[in-house]
Design a protein around this motif. Sequence first.
Motif, PDB file in Angstrom:
ATOM      1  N   MET A   1       0.857  -1.204   0.000  1.00 54.05           N
ATOM      2  CA  MET A   1       0.000   0.000   0.000  1.00 54.05           C
ATOM      3  C   MET A   1       0.888   1.248   0.000  1.00 54.05           C
ATOM      4  O   MET A   1       1.678   1.452   0.908  1.00 54.05           O
ATOM      5  N   PHE A   2       0.786   2.063  -1.054  1.00 58.26           N
ATOM      6  CA  PHE A   2       1.601   3.264  -1.171  1.00 58.26           C
ATOM      7  C   PHE A   2       0.844   4.449  -0.577  1.00 58.26           C
ATOM      8  O   PHE A   2      -0.282   4.749  -0.979  1.00 58.26           O
ATOM      9  N   LEU A   3       1.476   5.109   0.376  1.00 61.48           N
ATOM     10  CA  LEU A   3       0.903   6.332   0.935  1.00 61.48           C
ATOM     11  C   LEU A   3       1.814   7.474   0.515  1.00 61.48           C
ATOM     12  O   LEU A   3       2.992   7.502   0.863  1.00 61.48           O
ATOM     13  N   SER A   4       1.255   8.393  -0.235  1.00 58.82           N
ATOM     14  CA  SER A   4       2.050   9.504  -0.764  1.00 58.82           C
ATOM     15  C   SER A   4       2.386  10.509   0.335  1.00 58.82           C
ATOM     16  O   SER A   4       1.679  10.616   1.351  1.00 58.82           O
ATOM     17  N   VAL A   5       3.436  11.273   0.093  1.00 62.53           N
ATOM     18  CA  VAL A   5       3.764  12.385   0.991  1.00 62.53           C
ATOM     19  C   VAL A   5       2.565  13.341   1.085  1.00 62.53           C
ATOM     20  O   VAL A   5       2.339  13.968   2.128  1.00 62.53           O
ATOM     21  N   PHE A   6       1.761  13.396   0.014  1.00 64.39           N
ATOM     22  CA  PHE A   6       0.596  14.289   0.036  1.00 64.39           C
ATOM     23  C   PHE A   6      -0.628  13.635   0.698  1.00 64.39           C
ATOM     24  O   PHE A   6      -1.666  14.279   0.824  1.00 64.39           O
ATOM     25  N   ASP A   7      -0.502  12.356   1.088  1.00 68.20           N
ATOM     26  CA  ASP A   7      -1.504  11.766   1.984  1.00 68.20           C
ATOM     27  C   ASP A   7      -1.179  12.126   3.429  1.00 68.20           C
ATOM     28  O   ASP A   7      -2.068  12.315   4.247  1.00 68.20           O
ATOM     29  N   MET A   8       0.121  12.188   3.726  1.00 67.90           N
ATOM     30  CA  MET A   8       0.524  12.480   5.109  1.00 67.90           C
ATOM     31  C   MET A   8       0.489  13.979   5.391  1.00 67.90           C
ATOM     32  O   MET A   8       0.318  14.390   6.535  1.00 67.90           O
ATOM     33  N   PHE A   9       0.703  14.801   4.357  1.00 75.00           N
ATOM     34  CA  PHE A   9       0.657  16.255   4.505  1.00 75.00           C
ATOM     35  C   PHE A   9      -0.391  16.787   3.534  1.00 75.00           C
ATOM     36  O   PHE A   9      -0.150  16.824   2.324  1.00 75.00           O
ATOM     37  N   LYS A  10      -1.529  17.197   4.075  1.00 77.92           N
ATOM     38  CA  LYS A  10      -2.624  17.669   3.211  1.00 77.92           C
ATOM     39  C   LYS A  10      -3.025  19.075   3.638  1.00 77.92           C
ATOM     40  O   LYS A  10      -2.975  19.392   4.826  1.00 77.92           O
ATOM     41  N   LEU A  11      -3.446  19.866   2.645  1.00 74.56           N
ATOM     42  CA  LEU A  11      -4.001  21.170   3.010  1.00 74.56           C
ATOM     43  C   LEU A  11      -5.359  20.928   3.642  1.00 74.56           C
ATOM     44  O   LEU A  11      -6.170  20.183   3.094  1.00 74.56           O
ATOM     45  N   GLY A  12      -5.567  21.535   4.780  1.00 74.38           N
ATOM     46  CA  GLY A  12      -6.835  21.281   5.460  1.00 74.38           C
ATOM     47  C   GLY A  12      -7.303  22.481   6.245  1.00 74.38           C
ATOM     48  O   GLY A  12      -6.659  23.532   6.260  1.00 74.38           O
ATOM     49  N   ILE A  13      -8.441  22.291   6.902  1.00 75.13           N
ATOM     50  CA  ILE A  13      -8.976  23.354   7.748  1.00 75.13           C
ATOM     51  C   ILE A  13      -9.177  22.815   9.151  1.00 75.13           C
ATOM     52  O   ILE A  13      -9.385  21.623   9.343  1.00 75.13           O
ATOM     53  N   GLY A  14      -9.101  23.701  10.119  1.00 81.55           N
ATOM     54  CA  GLY A  14      -9.257  23.274  11.499  1.00 81.55           C
ATOM     55  C   GLY A  14     -10.723  23.137  11.872  1.00 81.55           C
ATOM     56  O   GLY A  14     -11.591  23.553  11.112  1.00 81.55           O
ATOM     57  N   PRO A  15     -11.005  22.534  13.028  1.00 80.35           N
ATOM     58  CA  PRO A  15     -10.014  22.143  14.023  1.00 80.35           C
ATOM     59  C   PRO A  15      -9.564  20.674  13.975  1.00 80.35           C
ATOM     60  O   PRO A  15      -8.640  20.328  14.677  1.00 80.35           O
ATOM     61  N   SER A  16     -10.191  19.833  13.163  1.00 84.88           N
ATOM     62  CA  SER A  16      -9.830  18.406  13.267  1.00 84.88           C
ATOM     63  C   SER A  16      -9.834  17.742  11.900  1.00 84.88           C
ATOM     64  O   SER A  16     -10.744  17.955  11.100  1.00 84.88           O
ATOM     65  N   SER A  17      -8.795  16.932  11.649  1.00 89.25           N
ATOM     66  CA  SER A  17      -8.770  16.208  10.374  1.00 89.25           C
ATOM     67  C   SER A  17      -9.812  15.099  10.354  1.00 89.25           C
ATOM     68  O   SER A  17     -10.482  14.881   9.348  1.00 89.25           O
ATOM     69  N   SER A  18      -9.969  14.397  11.471  1.00 88.26           N
ATOM     70  CA  SER A  18     -10.930  13.284  11.471  1.00 88.26           C
ATOM     71  C   SER A  18     -12.360  13.773  11.653  1.00 88.26           C
ATOM     72  O   SER A  18     -13.293  13.184  11.103  1.00 88.26           O
TER      73      SER A  18
END
Length: 457
Positions: A1-18
């Motif tokens: 399973m390949f996880l890209s650097v852009f899977d680990m670092f994504k542009l997002g908004i707060g307060p929670s990724s999940s």
Amino acid sequence: MFLSVFDMFKLGIGPSSSHTMGPMVAGARFLDLLRRQPFQVAGLRASLHGSLAFTGVGHATDRATILGLAGFTPSDYDAEKAEAALERIRSERLVTPEGLPPLRFDPARDLVFDYGPPLPGHANGLILRGTDPQGDVIVEETYYSVGGGFVLTAAELAQGKATDDGPPVPYPFDTAAAMLRMAHESGLSIAQMKRANELSRIEASHLDAGLRRIWDVMVACIDRGLAADGILPGGLKVKRRAAGIHRSLLAERGFNLSAPHTINDWMSAYAMAVNEENAAGGQVVTAPTNGAAGVVPATIRYWLDHVPGASVRQVPEFLLTAAAVGGLIKYNASISGAECGCQAEVGSASAMAAAGLCAVLGGTPMQVENAAEIALEHHLGMTCDPVRGLVQVPCIERNGLGAIKAVSAASLSLRGDGTHLVPLDAAIETMRQTGRDMHEKYKETSLGGLAVNVPNC
Ligand code: SF4
């Protein structure tokens, strides 16, 4: 399973990724599902389960779900447009996503916080439904927000570890042991192997531009946080502190007033600046989650601003190394607080930052693996118990401490030759088992720990 650097670092908004990004992404995926149906739906309904219900209000999960169903996505989020859309949806009881007819959706009635048992697949579940003109459900999908903004349907989750349909990568390491073996055999660094893997999927120019953009957003987030005073939203009346700490550090500079340990305050100020921005709903880079978004940028900024010889040209090497370690943790354990507690969020971020820093300071692959292991080992068992379900206490300060541990772990590792007793794989597996055995009330439900022992003032 390949996880890209852009899977680990994504542009997002707060307060929670999940709890914020994930539900928004789920909404976008559900709209895609509706666009592919041979029939038209007339209305929408949503229910939030498990941790998404228990801490959903504090994490703005309701707003994120509404906006996701209206067609907003975290990567092109515009706060002003979102506010206007929310107001319109609440008054008109209608969403108007692109490519679909206007859909009935009254948030007060059609968005339900279900405080019953969580859905069977994961602590963060939501069910999205499309209805006919009579209000009967004609299409339904269950989504799980599994941490870091990643979203899986129930079927995808049931398949076990997510599948990867892309072309094979040249260095398919899925354990730290395999990563070290491949580094030894190839003579490449961890960042070089990760870069080669990325280039099997995207153009070099896109990879480089994407990494630059990630760092630009991280820096902008630190700088915004260091310039902002005031009280954070949510009702806890938590004061923003990063800007004040930074001002006092600047004032002390050059006067020989500071004790050596004051360097830790710089790291805390950078990390707290990011997490205060996150708590205020601003733009951050998930790294690997929003709750833990301050650790990696604070460690990079500390290195660039305070360590002689540091160069921004090496930031991609830092990010690629950190992403390689984050991918191992996500694949073999978890980066989700709702699944494994804060050891999986700030612990993972600290391990990633330690690995990145060790690499740019000249560490060998074995020293990098050792640095990540030290940082993760000393976060094992850390619970997630955010007060009032807000990503503020203990989260904001905790990122500063995560960065400090990352720097210490990299430094300790560089004083050795990379040989050590506890392999990173063992620390990751221990984190998984500890998370599995951890009581639910310490996994992002705000039903235990600080969340019940801090008096509500
Ligand atoms: S305590 Fe840790 S895992 Fe829980 S919300 Fe805060 S940062 Fe995330």
